[in-house]
Structure formats: C-alpha cells, structure tokens
Design an enzyme around this catalytic site. Structure first.
Site, PDB file in Angstrom:
ATOM      1  N   GLY A  36      11.698 -67.946 -37.639  1.00 22.56           N
ATOM      2  CA  GLY A  36      12.116 -68.168 -36.257  1.00 22.56           C
ATOM      3  C   GLY A  36      12.526 -69.575 -35.901  1.00 22.56           C
ATOM      4  O   GLY A  36      12.951 -69.816 -34.764  1.00 22.56           O
ATOM      5  N   LEU A  77      18.457 -71.620 -37.867  1.00 28.52           N
ATOM      6  CA  LEU A  77      19.683 -71.528 -37.067  1.00 28.52           C
ATOM      7  C   LEU A  77      19.692 -70.302 -36.157  1.00 28.52           C
ATOM      8  O   LEU A  77      19.863 -70.422 -34.934  1.00 28.52           O
ATOM      9  CB  LEU A  77      20.885 -71.481 -38.023  1.00 28.52           C
ATOM     10  CG  LEU A  77      22.250 -71.083 -37.465  1.00 28.52           C
ATOM     11  CD1 LEU A  77      22.754 -72.098 -36.451  1.00 28.52           C
ATOM     12  CD2 LEU A  77      23.257 -70.918 -38.610  1.00 28.52           C
ATOM     13  N   VAL A  78      19.480 -69.119 -36.723  1.00 27.12           N
ATOM     14  CA  VAL A  78      19.561 -67.883 -35.931  1.00 27.12           C
ATOM     15  C   VAL A  78      18.326 -67.724 -35.045  1.00 27.12           C
ATOM     16  O   VAL A  78      18.435 -67.338 -33.883  1.00 27.12           O
ATOM     17  CB  VAL A  78      19.741 -66.659 -36.861  1.00 27.12           C
ATOM     18  CG1 VAL A  78      19.825 -65.374 -36.039  1.00 27.12           C
ATOM     19  CG2 VAL A  78      21.001 -66.823 -37.710  1.00 27.12           C
ATOM     20  N   TYR A 137      19.925 -62.856 -54.965  1.00 28.21           N
ATOM     21  CA  TYR A 137      19.788 -62.845 -53.508  1.00 28.21           C
ATOM     22  C   TYR A 137      20.456 -61.606 -52.906  1.00 28.21           C
ATOM     23  O   TYR A 137      19.890 -60.934 -52.046  1.00 28.21           O
ATOM     24  CB  TYR A 137      20.416 -64.121 -52.926  1.00 28.21           C
ATOM     25  CG  TYR A 137      20.397 -64.219 -51.430  1.00 28.21           C
ATOM     26  CD1 TYR A 137      19.253 -64.659 -50.757  1.00 28.21           C
ATOM     27  CD2 TYR A 137      21.520 -63.901 -50.665  1.00 28.21           C
ATOM     28  CE1 TYR A 137      19.231 -64.763 -49.376  1.00 28.21           C
ATOM     29  CE2 TYR A 137      21.507 -64.001 -49.289  1.00 28.21           C
ATOM     30  CZ  TYR A 137      20.361 -64.429 -48.649  1.00 28.21           C
ATOM     31  OH  TYR A 137      20.338 -64.525 -47.273  1.00 28.21           O
ATOM     32  N   LYS A 178      18.735 -58.479 -50.778  1.00 26.36           N
ATOM     33  CA  LYS A 178      19.128 -58.176 -49.402  1.00 26.36           C
ATOM     34  C   LYS A 178      19.611 -56.729 -49.271  1.00 26.36           C
ATOM     35  O   LYS A 178      19.329 -56.051 -48.279  1.00 26.36           O
ATOM     36  CB  LYS A 178      20.234 -59.141 -48.949  1.00 26.36           C
ATOM     37  CG  LYS A 178      19.738 -60.526 -48.557  1.00 26.36           C
ATOM     38  CD  LYS A 178      18.974 -60.480 -47.245  1.00 26.36           C
ATOM     39  CE  LYS A 178      18.660 -61.864 -46.713  1.00 26.36           C
ATOM     40  NZ  LYS A 178      17.898 -61.824 -45.449  1.00 26.36           N
ATOM     41  N   HIS A 211      26.638 -74.777 -45.436  1.00 25.80           N
ATOM     42  CA  HIS A 211      27.830 -73.941 -45.370  1.00 25.80           C
ATOM     43  C   HIS A 211      29.039 -74.740 -44.866  1.00 25.80           C
ATOM     44  O   HIS A 211      28.934 -75.918 -44.563  1.00 25.80           O
ATOM     45  CB  HIS A 211      27.550 -72.714 -44.505  1.00 25.80           C
ATOM     46  CG  HIS A 211      26.567 -71.773 -45.142  1.00 25.80           C
ATOM     47  ND1 HIS A 211      25.396 -71.393 -44.521  1.00 25.80           N
ATOM     48  CD2 HIS A 211      26.583 -71.146 -46.339  1.00 25.80           C
ATOM     49  CE1 HIS A 211      24.728 -70.573 -45.321  1.00 25.80           C
ATOM     50  NE2 HIS A 211      25.422 -70.413 -46.427  1.00 25.80           N
TER      51      HIS A 211
END
Length: 318
Positions: free
Chosen positions: A12, A15-16, A140, A144, A183
């Site tokens: 938490g 970024l998101v 990864y 996912k 990124h």
C-alpha cells in the site's frame, strides 16, 4: 459494499497504493469504508505466519492485492527463479488467507508483461494464457498469470469473488524514479531533472519510436476502486487508455521537456535498444462497463508527476 467494510491494501505504500489512498480518502471517500494501507513493515507476505498476523490485525472484509517482488530488466534476467518463487508464495498466502478468513472480495493487480511474447494486437483479456511470455521475465510473468488461475479455482471450488486487473504503463507521484531499474516515464523525468540541474544534454535511449499506453496512477486508482465496489466478473479486466491514446517514447519525452520547462539540448542515443515496438492493449471491455470514464489528459498528468518529483526530490525513490 453497502455494509461497514475494512479494505486491506497490500503493497500500500507504492505508486498504485498511494494513488488509491489519495482517491479513497478524497473524492471517493465513503463513511462505511475503512482503509488500511500495509507496507513491508507490516510483515513479509511470502511468509504464511506474517500474512495470517496481518489479516488477524486488520480483519479485512475486502482486499486490494498490490504486493509483489518487482524489478527492472536486469534483475528479472538474473533472478527469474526468485521472482517466480517469492511472488507465488505471496499470492498464494494472500488469496488463501483471504479465503480462510471470509474476505468478500479480492482484487489483484497483474501486469501487461503476462501476455504472450508472440501475439496479435491489440491484446485483450482472453489472450493471457495463449503462449509463453517474454523470456526476459518469465518467472515474474508466470507467477502473475497464476493469480488468474487461482481466482478461477477459488471461485469454482468455493464461490470466492476473487478477480484481477491488468493496467498498462502506470506513472505518477510516488513512482520509482531509479534510472537503472525504473520505468520509462519516471526515468525520463529523473534524467531531465538532472540535465536541467547540471546544464547538460537530455539523452533519451533509443530512437524514440516505440509506442506505449500510459495510465496516470490517479486514474488507475479511480478504476481499481470501481472494480472493488462494482466489477462483477472473475475474469481479468484491462485498465488502460484507448489505442488511440498510445504515444511514442519521443512524444512522452517531449511532454516531459515541456512540463519541466527544459531549454537545453535533447539527444537520442540510437546505440541503445528500442525494445518492443508496441504492446497495444484493448480497453473495449472497460469501455463496455465505463463508457463515460474520463482519463486525465496526458500532458496534464505528466506535468503533475514532474511537479511532484521536483517537490519531493530528496525523499522520492531513485
């Protein structure tokens, strides 16, 4: 979500997560919702006991699952096994403890890298398992992908309302601005900040021709909160601007130049690889549900991201 809800956001503080906090505590605030934004300080979610302790402390009715071991290209290439094992442990623990404790809904965050390396465009939600992902980050990506498998299995066997979202390239405040491991957009923002400060040229790697769909973190937060409250499916949903809003890396760099009021020389280092030319994703499913959703204009969102980085340079992740 009419009753009193306790919403746990794993991962938490990133970024998101921080974007969701801004929206949930601001424009989307509801008195019946109590939010808890967990960080690594709350425990290691790859450890079952730590996961159980976190859930026992928070007692969530709903979960937004963002926590993951992440890294750039170099780390993925070197540690594919670690990325697979640790993320698989995290995801299995979060979903299983959610089931065991009666959590009503879980929304997990996937990534466009889960899609097959060799595919047709635009990518859509039906194509997740159509072939192997890119070899550079297969650990990864497969981990996912397995969230989607778990979601379906928990729904079929236990009736659980576990689902997932697939955002395109996310950017905004609280991003990782590391030049080696970050990124595209945060990297450009950090580079131009340094070039402006040192009065040196701003160098963009590659030709600038590859095209990407970028989603502002606050827009993604608004959509993820909607998914938690209203999206009825177990199948994943791509959260992205439309194909028509795809921009080239050159256009993204020019937006950062304008936002940072950079007057120096801009160079393109064509000895560096461009990478994949495009990864176009379809947002047709999102538009079916939310035809009137308005995304923040790209230049405005880039300006807000640049302003945040300048104001928080000393403490930003870089």
């Amino acid at each position: 979500m009419g009753d009193q809800c306790v919403i746990l956001v794993t991962g938490g503080t990133g970024l998101v997560g921080q974007a969701i906090k801004t929206i949930a505590e601001g424009e989307e605030n509801r008195p019946n919702e109590q939010w808890y934004f967990a960080s690594s300080k709350d425990g290691d979610l790859s450890v079952r006991e730590d996961t159980e302790k976190l859930f026992a402390k928070v007692k969530p009715t709903h979960v937004i699952h963002l926590a993951a071991m992440v890294g750039g290209l170099f780390r993925n290439l070197k540690y594919n096994l670690d990325f697979y094992r640790i993320n698989t442990l995290i995801n299995d623990n979060v979903l299983n403890v959610s089931y065991k404790t009666g959590v009503k809904k879980v929304v997990s965050c996937l990534s466009t890298c889960i899609f097959p390396d060799k595919t047709t465009y635009p990518i859509d939600e039906t194509m997740v398992h159509n072939g192997p992902p890119h070899d550079s980050n297969f650990g990864y990506s497969y981990s996912k992908r397995m969230i989607d498998v778990l979601n379906r299995a928990y729904n079929k066997q236990h009736g659980c309302q576990f689902t997932s979202v697939v955002p395109t390239n996310v950017y905004g405040a609280h991003d990782n601005f590391n030049l080696e491991d970050g990124h595209v957009l945060p990297g450009l923002i950090h580079k131009i900040y340094t070039a402006k400060k040192n009065n040196t040229p701003f160098t963009v790697w590659g030709t600038g021709s590859p095209r990407r769909q970028f989603i502002y973190s606050l827009d993604l937060a608004r959509l993820m909160i909607w998914v938690l409250r209203e999206y009825p499916e177990i199948d994943p949903i791509i959260l992205s601007v439309g194909e028509e809003d795809e921009v080239s890396i050159k256009e993204a760099a020019e937006a950062v130049v304008e936002a940072m009021d950079f007057k120096g020389e801009v160079k393109y280092d064509t000895t560096k690889s461009d990478g994949q030319f495009k990864k176009t994703a379809s947002n047709a499913k999102l538009r079916k549900y939310r035809p009137d959703f308005k995304f923040t204009p790209f230049k405005q969102a880039v300006k807000e991201s640049c302003d945040w980085f300048v104001a928080n340079y000393e403490t930003a992740r870089k």
